[in-house]
Design an enzyme around this catalytic site. Sequence first.
Site, short mmCIF file in Angstrom:
data_model
loop_
_atom_site.label_atom_id
_atom_site.label_comp_id
_atom_site.label_asym_id
_atom_site.label_seq_id
_atom_site.Cartn_x
_atom_site.Cartn_y
_atom_site.Cartn_z
N TYR A 135 37.38 38.98 31.18
CA TYR A 135 38.77 39.25 30.75
C TYR A 135 39.74 38.30 31.45
CZ TYR A 135 43.41 41.36 31.05
OH TYR A 135 44.78 41.54 31.05
N LYS A 142 42.20 35.33 29.89
CA LYS A 142 43.66 35.29 30.05
C LYS A 142 44.08 34.00 30.75
CE LYS A 142 46.30 38.12 29.13
NZ LYS A 142 47.05 38.40 27.88
N THR A 188 48.58 38.34 33.11
CA THR A 188 48.14 39.27 34.15
C THR A 188 48.01 38.59 35.51
OG1 THR A 188 46.23 40.59 34.83
CG2 THR A 188 45.77 38.78 33.35
N ASP A 189 48.07 39.40 36.55
CA ASP A 189 47.83 38.86 37.91
C ASP A 189 46.34 38.60 38.15
OD1 ASP A 189 46.93 41.51 38.07
OD2 ASP A 189 48.12 42.03 39.85
N GLU A 190 45.48 39.11 37.25
CA GLU A 190 44.03 38.95 37.48
C GLU A 190 43.59 37.49 37.40
OE1 GLU A 190 41.32 41.70 35.85
OE2 GLU A 190 42.69 43.38 36.04
#
Length: 355
Positions: free
Chosen positions: A158, A162, A132-134
Site C-alpha cells: 500500500y 502511494k 499518507t505519512d506511510e
Amino acid sequence: MLLVTGGAGFIGSNFVLCSLASGAEPLVNLDKLTYAGNLRNLEALRGDGRHTFVRGDVRDRPLLKQLLERHRPRAIVHFAAESHVDRSILGPGEFIETNIVGTWSLLEEARAYWSALPAAEREAFRFLHVSTDEVYGSLAPSDPAFTESTQYAPNSPYAASKAAADHLVRAYHHTYGLPTLTGNCSNNYGPYQFPEKLIPLMIRNALAGEPLPVYGDGLQVRDWLFVLDHCEALHRILAKGRVGHTYNIGGASEKKNIDVVRTLCAILDREMPGKSGSYAQQISFVKDRPGHDRRYAIDGSKLRAELGWTPAETFETGLAKTVRWYLDHAEWVEDVTSGAYRTWVETNYARRGAA
Ligand code: NAD
Ligand code: DAU
C-alpha cells in the site's frame, strides 16, 4: 466546481459533506463503489443539485475526459485509492491498479484539460493529491517526526503504491508545470470509517462480543487525526497551498495501539456497559502484521506556519464523538459488514492465531 475522486469512501465522503455544508461550490463525485465506497454515506445529499455522483473508475480515461470537459472543474481533489494495508499484503494487484495506474490516468487527463484552459483558469487550476505519512516508512522511538523532506521509505505494498503516486504527481508538476498540491496525512478516524481499520473494527467487535485483535505486542505508535480536521487542512491547502509543494498533516497525537484499544474499551464501558464486565476482557493479542511499521509521527510545522492550520479536536474529544457516532449508527455498521466483509475478516484473522 470541484471534481472529487473517491468521495463515497471514508475521508472523501466527509470531505464532500463538509464542503457542501459550508455552502461551497458544486462538485462531481467520481467513485467506483468498491467494498469501501458507500452511497449511504452521502444520503444527506439526496436531492441536492450541487452534488453529482458518477459511478466509475479513475483508470477510465475516456470517462475522465468527458467529466472534465462537461463540468470544467477549477480543481481536482483525488482521494480514490485502495487504502487498507492488510489487504495490500494479501493482494497488492488492486493497489497497483488504482493507486498508481489510476493516479497516472487522472494526471494525464488533468494535464490535457488544464493545458487547454484559458490563461486565467489555467493559472487558478489545482490538482490536490491526498496521500499518507506511510510513504516515509517507520520511525524508531527517539527519531524526530516526519517532515516534508524526510526520505521516502515505503514498507507495505500500500505505502509503495502511494509513494509511486506521489512521485508521479511531483513529476507532472516538475515536467509539465501541472499545478499540483499533495497532503501526506497521518491516521484518520471518525464517522463513516469502514470497520476494517483499527478504531471502528474494535468498536464493532467489542459490541458484538468478539475478540479485539491487537497485532503483535500492541506497542506500535500512530499519530491520530479526526477526519474533519483533515478535511479542513485539505481545504486550506487547496485555497492557499504553494503550488508543487507537499504538506504533512498530523494530529500531534501519538498513541500506542494498545492504549487506543484500552481507551475505546473504557469509553464503551461508560456509554454502553457490557453484561459481563469490561470490554477490555475481549482484548486478544494476535500474530503481527508482516513488515509492520513501528511508529509514525508528523511534524506539522509547515502547515501551521504557512496556512495557520491546527487540529480542532484532541484525541479525547474526537474519539468520544466517534464512539457516539458508531453507537448511533449501528445500522450503517450492519449494512457495510455483511457479505464480502465476513469473508475478508475470516481470511485476515484466521491466518493470525494467537501472538
Ligand atoms: P477508503 O478506502 O475508505 O475509500 C476509498 C474510496 O475510493 C472508496 O469510496 C472506493 O470506492 C474508491 N475507489 C477505490 N478504487 C477506485 C477506483 N479505481 N476508481 C474510483 N474510485 C475508487 O479510503 P480513505 O480512508 O477514505 O482514504 C482516502 C484517501 O486518503 C486515500 O488516498 C488514502 O490513501 C488517503 N489517506 C487515508 C488515511 C486514513 O487514515 N484513512 C490517512 C492518510 C491518507
Ligand atoms: O498513516 C496513515 C494510514 O493509516 C493510511 O494511509 C491508511 O490508509 C490507513 O489504513 C492507516 O494505516 P494503518 O495500517 O496505520 O491503519 P490500521 O487501522 O489498519 O491499523 C492501525 C494500527 O493498528 C496498525 O499499527 C495495525 C494495528 N491493528 C490494526 C487492525 C486492523 C491491530 O493491532 N489490529 C487490527 O485488527
